[in-house]
Design an enzyme around this catalytic site. Sequence first.
Site, PDB file in Angstrom:
ATOM      1  CD  GLU A  35      -2.592   1.668   0.227  1.00 34.18           C
ATOM      2  OE1 GLU A  35      -3.454   0.884  -0.198  1.00 34.18           O
ATOM      3  OE2 GLU A  35      -2.378   2.783  -0.298  1.00 34.18           O
ATOM      4  CE  LYS A  53     -21.675   7.654   2.784  1.00 28.65           C
ATOM      5  NZ  LYS A  53     -20.894   7.677   1.540  1.00 28.65           N
ATOM      6  CB  THR A 142      -4.186   0.039  -8.159  1.00 26.25           C
ATOM      7  OG1 THR A 142      -4.744  -0.346  -9.426  1.00 26.25           O
ATOM      8  CG2 THR A 142      -2.900  -0.738  -7.932  1.00 26.25           C
ATOM      9  CD  GLU A 204     -25.227  15.510 -14.286  1.00 23.83           C
ATOM     10  OE1 GLU A 204     -24.526  15.330 -13.280  1.00 23.83           O
ATOM     11  OE2 GLU A 204     -24.987  14.959 -15.392  1.00 23.83           O
ATOM     12  N   GLY A 273     -16.776  12.090 -11.612  1.00 19.24           N
ATOM     13  CA  GLY A 273     -16.483  10.673 -11.784  1.00 19.24           C
ATOM     14  C   GLY A 273     -15.066  10.330 -11.351  1.00 19.24           C
ATOM     15  CG  HIS A 445     -46.914  -2.556  12.386  1.00 20.67           C
ATOM     16  ND1 HIS A 445     -47.081  -1.684  11.326  1.00 20.67           N
ATOM     17  CD2 HIS A 445     -47.569  -2.018  13.445  1.00 20.67           C
ATOM     18  CE1 HIS A 445     -47.828  -0.672  11.733  1.00 20.67           C
ATOM     19  NE2 HIS A 445     -48.141  -0.840  13.020  1.00 20.67           N
TER      20      HIS A 445
HETATM   21  P1  FAD Z   1      -9.368   1.820  -3.370  1.00 23.98           P
HETATM   22  O1  FAD Z   1     -10.223   1.912  -2.175  1.00 23.98           O
HETATM   23  O2  FAD Z   1      -9.241   3.022  -4.234  1.00 23.98           O
HETATM   24  O3  FAD Z   1      -7.945   1.367  -2.845  1.00 23.98           O
HETATM   25  C1  FAD Z   1      -6.856   1.229  -3.685  1.00 23.98           C
HETATM   26  C2  FAD Z   1      -5.596   1.453  -2.883  1.00 23.98           C
HETATM   27  O4  FAD Z   1      -4.501   1.088  -3.696  1.00 23.98           O
HETATM   28  C3  FAD Z   1      -5.370   2.892  -2.476  1.00 23.98           C
HETATM   29  O5  FAD Z   1      -5.199   2.996  -1.085  1.00 23.98           O
HETATM   30  C4  FAD Z   1      -4.099   3.306  -3.213  1.00 23.98           C
HETATM   31  O6  FAD Z   1      -3.274   4.152  -2.428  1.00 23.98           O
HETATM   32  C5  FAD Z   1      -3.435   1.962  -3.431  1.00 23.98           C
HETATM   33  N1  FAD Z   1      -2.538   1.933  -4.591  1.00 23.98           N
HETATM   34  C6  FAD Z   1      -2.783   2.362  -5.853  1.00 23.98           C
HETATM   35  N2  FAD Z   1      -1.742   2.112  -6.659  1.00 23.98           N
HETATM   36  C7  FAD Z   1      -0.805   1.506  -5.889  1.00 23.98           C
HETATM   37  C8  FAD Z   1       0.501   0.990  -6.135  1.00 23.98           C
HETATM   38  N3  FAD Z   1       1.037   1.026  -7.351  1.00 23.98           N
HETATM   39  N4  FAD Z   1       1.170   0.448  -5.101  1.00 23.98           N
HETATM   40  C9  FAD Z   1       0.638   0.388  -3.853  1.00 23.98           C
HETATM   41  N5  FAD Z   1      -0.585   0.844  -3.567  1.00 23.98           N
HETATM   42  C10 FAD Z   1      -1.295   1.392  -4.572  1.00 23.98           C
HETATM   43  N6  FAD Z   1     -18.485   3.288  -2.175  1.00 23.98           N
HETATM   44  C11 FAD Z   1     -19.499   2.698  -1.512  1.00 23.98           C
HETATM   45  O7  FAD Z   1     -19.797   1.531  -1.770  1.00 23.98           O
HETATM   46  N7  FAD Z   1     -20.202   3.354  -0.539  1.00 23.98           N
HETATM   47  C12 FAD Z   1     -19.938   4.644  -0.227  1.00 23.98           C
HETATM   48  O8  FAD Z   1     -20.590   5.209   0.652  1.00 23.98           O
HETATM   49  C13 FAD Z   1     -18.903   5.308  -0.929  1.00 23.98           C
HETATM   50  N8  FAD Z   1     -18.606   6.581  -0.640  1.00 23.98           N
HETATM   51  C14 FAD Z   1     -17.576   7.201  -1.310  1.00 23.98           C
HETATM   52  C15 FAD Z   1     -17.320   8.526  -1.031  1.00 23.98           C
HETATM   53  C16 FAD Z   1     -16.298   9.193  -1.687  1.00 23.98           C
HETATM   54  C17 FAD Z   1     -16.023  10.640  -1.365  1.00 23.98           C
HETATM   55  C18 FAD Z   1     -15.496   8.481  -2.635  1.00 23.98           C
HETATM   56  C19 FAD Z   1     -14.352   9.165  -3.327  1.00 23.98           C
HETATM   57  C20 FAD Z   1     -15.753   7.161  -2.926  1.00 23.98           C
HETATM   58  C21 FAD Z   1     -16.812   6.511  -2.275  1.00 23.98           C
HETATM   59  N9  FAD Z   1     -17.133   5.174  -2.558  1.00 23.98           N
HETATM   60  C22 FAD Z   1     -18.180   4.573  -1.901  1.00 23.98           C
HETATM   61  C23 FAD Z   1     -16.394   4.388  -3.555  1.00 23.98           C
HETATM   62  C24 FAD Z   1     -15.387   3.459  -2.846  1.00 23.98           C
HETATM   63  O9  FAD Z   1     -14.518   4.244  -2.070  1.00 23.98           O
HETATM   64  C25 FAD Z   1     -14.610   2.650  -3.868  1.00 23.98           C
HETATM   65  O10 FAD Z   1     -15.493   1.966  -4.722  1.00 23.98           O
HETATM   66  C26 FAD Z   1     -13.707   1.631  -3.175  1.00 23.98           C
HETATM   67  O11 FAD Z   1     -12.816   2.269  -2.296  1.00 23.98           O
HETATM   68  C27 FAD Z   1     -12.934   0.814  -4.199  1.00 23.98           C
HETATM   69  O12 FAD Z   1     -12.119  -0.081  -3.539  1.00 23.98           O
HETATM   70  P2  FAD Z   1     -10.760  -0.636  -4.197  1.00 23.98           P
HETATM   71  O13 FAD Z   1     -10.201  -1.588  -3.218  1.00 23.98           O
HETATM   72  O14 FAD Z   1     -11.016  -1.089  -5.577  1.00 23.98           O
HETATM   73  O15 FAD Z   1      -9.816   0.645  -4.339  1.00 23.98           O
HETATM   74  P1  NAD Z   2     -20.699   9.868 -10.774  1.00 19.88           P
HETATM   75  O1  NAD Z   2     -20.378   9.113 -11.997  1.00 19.88           O
HETATM   76  O2  NAD Z   2     -21.629   9.287  -9.781  1.00 19.88           O
HETATM   77  O3  NAD Z   2     -21.304  11.290 -11.166  1.00 19.88           O
HETATM   78  C1  NAD Z   2     -20.625  12.193 -11.969  1.00 19.88           C
HETATM   79  C2  NAD Z   2     -21.647  13.136 -12.562  1.00 19.88           C
HETATM   80  O4  NAD Z   2     -20.960  14.186 -13.201  1.00 19.88           O
HETATM   81  C3  NAD Z   2     -22.549  12.492 -13.602  1.00 19.88           C
HETATM   82  O5  NAD Z   2     -23.877  12.797 -13.310  1.00 19.88           O
HETATM   83  C4  NAD Z   2     -22.076  13.110 -14.906  1.00 19.88           C
HETATM   84  O6  NAD Z   2     -23.112  13.236 -15.856  1.00 19.88           O
HETATM   85  C5  NAD Z   2     -21.597  14.471 -14.434  1.00 19.88           C
HETATM   86  N1  NAD Z   2     -20.620  15.124 -15.278  1.00 19.88           N
HETATM   87  C6  NAD Z   2     -19.591  14.568 -15.951  1.00 19.88           C
HETATM   88  N2  NAD Z   2     -18.878  15.531 -16.589  1.00 19.88           N
HETATM   89  C7  NAD Z   2     -19.469  16.705 -16.294  1.00 19.88           C
HETATM   90  C8  NAD Z   2     -19.187  18.065 -16.621  1.00 19.88           C
HETATM   91  N3  NAD Z   2     -18.144  18.393 -17.391  1.00 19.88           N
HETATM   92  N4  NAD Z   2     -20.001  19.036 -16.156  1.00 19.88           N
HETATM   93  C9  NAD Z   2     -21.067  18.708 -15.365  1.00 19.88           C
HETATM   94  N5  NAD Z   2     -21.375  17.445 -15.020  1.00 19.88           N
HETATM   95  C10 NAD Z   2     -20.575  16.461 -15.460  1.00 19.88           C
HETATM   96  O7  NAD Z   2     -19.284  10.216 -10.132  1.00 19.88           O
HETATM   97  P2  NAD Z   2     -18.901  10.784  -8.702  1.00 19.88           P
HETATM   98  O8  NAD Z   2     -20.071  11.378  -8.036  1.00 19.88           O
HETATM   99  O9  NAD Z   2     -17.681  11.602  -8.914  1.00 19.88           O
HETATM  100  O10 NAD Z   2     -18.518   9.479  -7.923  1.00 19.88           O
HETATM  101  C11 NAD Z   2     -17.452   8.636  -8.397  1.00 19.88           C
HETATM  102  C12 NAD Z   2     -17.651   7.214  -8.006  1.00 19.88           C
HETATM  103  O11 NAD Z   2     -17.556   7.051  -6.609  1.00 19.88           O
HETATM  104  C13 NAD Z   2     -19.000   6.713  -8.447  1.00 19.88           C
HETATM  105  O12 NAD Z   2     -18.805   5.707  -9.381  1.00 19.88           O
HETATM  106  C14 NAD Z   2     -19.651   6.154  -7.239  1.00 19.88           C
HETATM  107  O13 NAD Z   2     -20.092   4.850  -7.435  1.00 19.88           O
HETATM  108  C15 NAD Z   2     -18.569   6.170  -6.162  1.00 19.88           C
HETATM  109  N6  NAD Z   2     -19.204   6.690  -4.942  1.00 19.88           N
HETATM  110  C16 NAD Z   2     -20.182   5.933  -4.355  1.00 19.88           C
HETATM  111  C17 NAD Z   2     -20.840   6.422  -3.258  1.00 19.88           C
HETATM  112  C18 NAD Z   2     -21.917   5.606  -2.644  1.00 19.88           C
HETATM  113  O14 NAD Z   2     -21.979   4.419  -2.932  1.00 19.88           O
HETATM  114  N7  NAD Z   2     -22.751   6.156  -1.787  1.00 19.88           N
HETATM  115  C19 NAD Z   2     -20.535   7.662  -2.737  1.00 19.88           C
HETATM  116  C20 NAD Z   2     -19.563   8.412  -3.366  1.00 19.88           C
HETATM  117  C21 NAD Z   2     -18.900   7.899  -4.470  1.00 19.88           C
END
Ligand code: FAD
Ligand code: NAD
Length: 466
Positions: A35, A53, A142, A204, A273, A445
Site C-alpha cells: 500500500e 458518512k 489499485t 450537471e 467521476g 410492524h
Molecule cells: P481503493 O479503495 O481506491 O484502494 C486502492 C488502494 O490502492 C489505495 O489505497 C491506493 O493508495 C493503493 N494503490 C494504488 N496504486 C498503488 C501501487 N502502485 N502500489 C501500492 N498501492 C497502490 N463506495 C461505496 O460503496 N459506498 C460509499 O458510501 C462510498 N462513498 C464514497 C465517497 C467518496 C467521497 C469516494 C471518493 C468514494 C466513495 N465510494 C463509496 C467508492 C469506494 O470508495 C470505492 O469503490 C472503493 O474504495 C474501491 O475499492 P478498491 O479496493 O477497488 O480501491
Molecule cells: P458519478 O459518476 O456518480 O457522477 C458524476 C456526474 O458528473 C454524472 O452525473 C455526470 O453526468 C456528471 N458530469 C460529468 N462531466 C461533467 C461536466 N463536465 N459538467 C457537469 N457534469 C458532469 O461520479 P462521482 O459522483 O464523482 O462518484 C465517483 C464514483 O464514486 C462513483 O462511481 C460512485 O459509485 C462512487 N461513490 C459511491 C458512493 C456511494 O456508494 N454512496 C458515494 C460516493 C462515491
Amino acid sequence: MADYDYDVLIIGSGPGGYVAAIRAAQLGLKTACVESRETLGGTCLNVGCIPSKALLHGSEFFEEAHDGTLAKFGVKLGSVELDLPALQGEKALAVKELTGGIAFLFKKNKVTWIKGRAAFKDAHTVTVGDQTITAKNIVIATGSSVTPLPGVAVDNDAGVIVDSTGGLALDRVPEHMVVIGGGVIGLELGSVWRRLGARVTVVEFLDQLLPGMDGEVRKESAKLFKKQGMELRLSTKVTGATVSGGKATLTLEPSAGGAAETLEADCVLVSIGRRPNTEGLNLEAIGLAPNKRGQIETDHDFRTTIDGVWAIGDVIPGPMLAHKAEDEGIAVAENIAGLTGIVNHAVIPSVVYTMPEIAGVGLTEEAAREAGDIKVGKFPMMANSRAKTNRETDGFVKVIADAKTDKVLGVWIIASVAGTMIAEAALGMEFGATSEDIAYTCHAHPTHAEALKEAAMAVNGKPIHI
Ligand code: FAD
Ligand code: NAD
C-alpha cells in the site's frame, strides 16, 4: 517449481485489496499487501465512504437541531451553533479507528503489510522502492482516483476548487458552493455543506441527476433536492474556471451548446467521476494493456490475460462501489486457492446516502421494460406508518417484476433508511424471489421495511394501506 516470497501479493489495500488479503490468509496462503498510502483501507476508509458518512451523520444532527425537527419532538435546545472542528475531529477519529482496525486484522491474520508503491518487473515480481518481491499470484487492487476536469484546476490546499478529498476536509462552511457533477459524490457532499449552511448549486451535464439509476427515482430525487434548497442547473456544462481572492468564477454553457454565462462561488467541488489507477504499475513489463476506459479487463474469475495476475475493484469494469470490491476480494482469493469464488454482478445494490437515502438493485424500470414484459408495484413512504410517525414521508418503494414469472428484476427505494431496506431486496433477488414471495413474507410492524412488502403486494394490485 519456482520459489516465491509469497503465494499471493496484493497491490492496494482498499476494500478490494484488504478483504482479498484477509481471505487469502484465512485460506492458508502466504499473503502480503502493498500500500502506497500511510494507512490501510484505500479510498473508502481514508477519503471516501467512511469520512463522508461521518460528515453526513453529523450534518443531519445539525440540521435537525437547527430546523426545528428536534424541537417538534420535544427536544428543546438553546441556540444551535456549529462546531466544525469538532465535527471534523469526529470524522478523523472514525477514519483512524477503522484504518487501524485493518492493521489489526492484518496482524491477526498474518498478512504482511509492505509500505510503498508497487510496480511490475515481470508477472511474478514487483518492485517496491528498493525491494524486489516475488509472488505466485499478484492481485491488482489499485482502485481509482478523481477524474480531472480540463480548465478547472483542483487545489485542495487552497480550498477554493476542491475534489472529494478537499471537499471532506474544508475548515469553513462555504457561502456558495458550486458542485460540478450531480452524481453520488456531488449530492452527498453537497448535502453535507448545504445542511451546515452553504448555498449549493449543482451543475450537471445531463438532463437529470444520478445517471444509471431508475428514471422515476432520478426525477423524484431532483424534486426533493430542490425542495431542500439546492439549486439544480441540469443540461449545463462548466467550461472553465478562474480563481482570484478566494473566489472562483466559473464559465457555464448549455450542454447542447449556446450562450456562455459566469457563476461565482467561494468553493467549487469537482465530482464528475473517477478513473482507474493503472499509472505507474508498469503494466507494459507484463504485456497487460488497459481497455479504452483505462480499466483492466478480467474474466469471470478475476483473472487478467496474464497468467498469475488477477484484478478486482474499481480498477476493473463495473460500478465503483466498496461492497462490490469487497465481494470481488473474497472471490479472487477463493479462486486463487482453487475454490469457486463468484460475484453475481446482476445483484449489486447501490445507495446514495443523502436524506432521504436513494437505493436500487437490479434493473431500472427502463432497462427491464426493454428486456421484456414487466409488472411494477409502487408504494409511497407517505402511507407507511413508521415513516409517517417519524415525519420522514418523502419517497417511495418500487418493485419491478417479470410479467410472466413474477420474478423480481429490480427494486428502487427513496426513503430515510433506503440503504438498509435495499439489503432485503438484494437478498430476495439473490434467492430468485418473486414479488409474491416478498408480499407473503411477514415484516415487522411498524417498520419502513413494510413499504417494500406493500410495493411487492402492489405488483399484483393488492396493497393494503393505499
Ligand atoms: P481503493 O479503495 O481506491 O484502494 C486502492 C488502494 O490502492 C489505495 O489505497 C491506493 O493508495 C493503493 N494503490 C494504488 N496504486 C498503488 C501501487 N502502485 N502500489 C501500492 N498501492 C497502490 N463506495 C461505496 O460503496 N459506498 C460509499 O458510501 C462510498 N462513498 C464514497 C465517497 C467518496 C467521497 C469516494 C471518493 C468514494 C466513495 N465510494 C463509496 C467508492 C469506494 O470508495 C470505492 O469503490 C472503493 O474504495 C474501491 O475499492 P478498491 O479496493 O477497488 O480501491
Ligand atoms: P458519478 O459518476 O456518480 O457522477 C458524476 C456526474 O458528473 C454524472 O452525473 C455526470 O453526468 C456528471 N458530469 C460529468 N462531466 C461533467 C461536466 N463536465 N459538467 C457537469 N457534469 C458532469 O461520479 P462521482 O459522483 O464523482 O462518484 C465517483 C464514483 O464514486 C462513483 O462511481 C460512485 O459509485 C462512487 N461513490 C459511491 C458512493 C456511494 O456508494 N454512496 C458515494 C460516493 C462515491
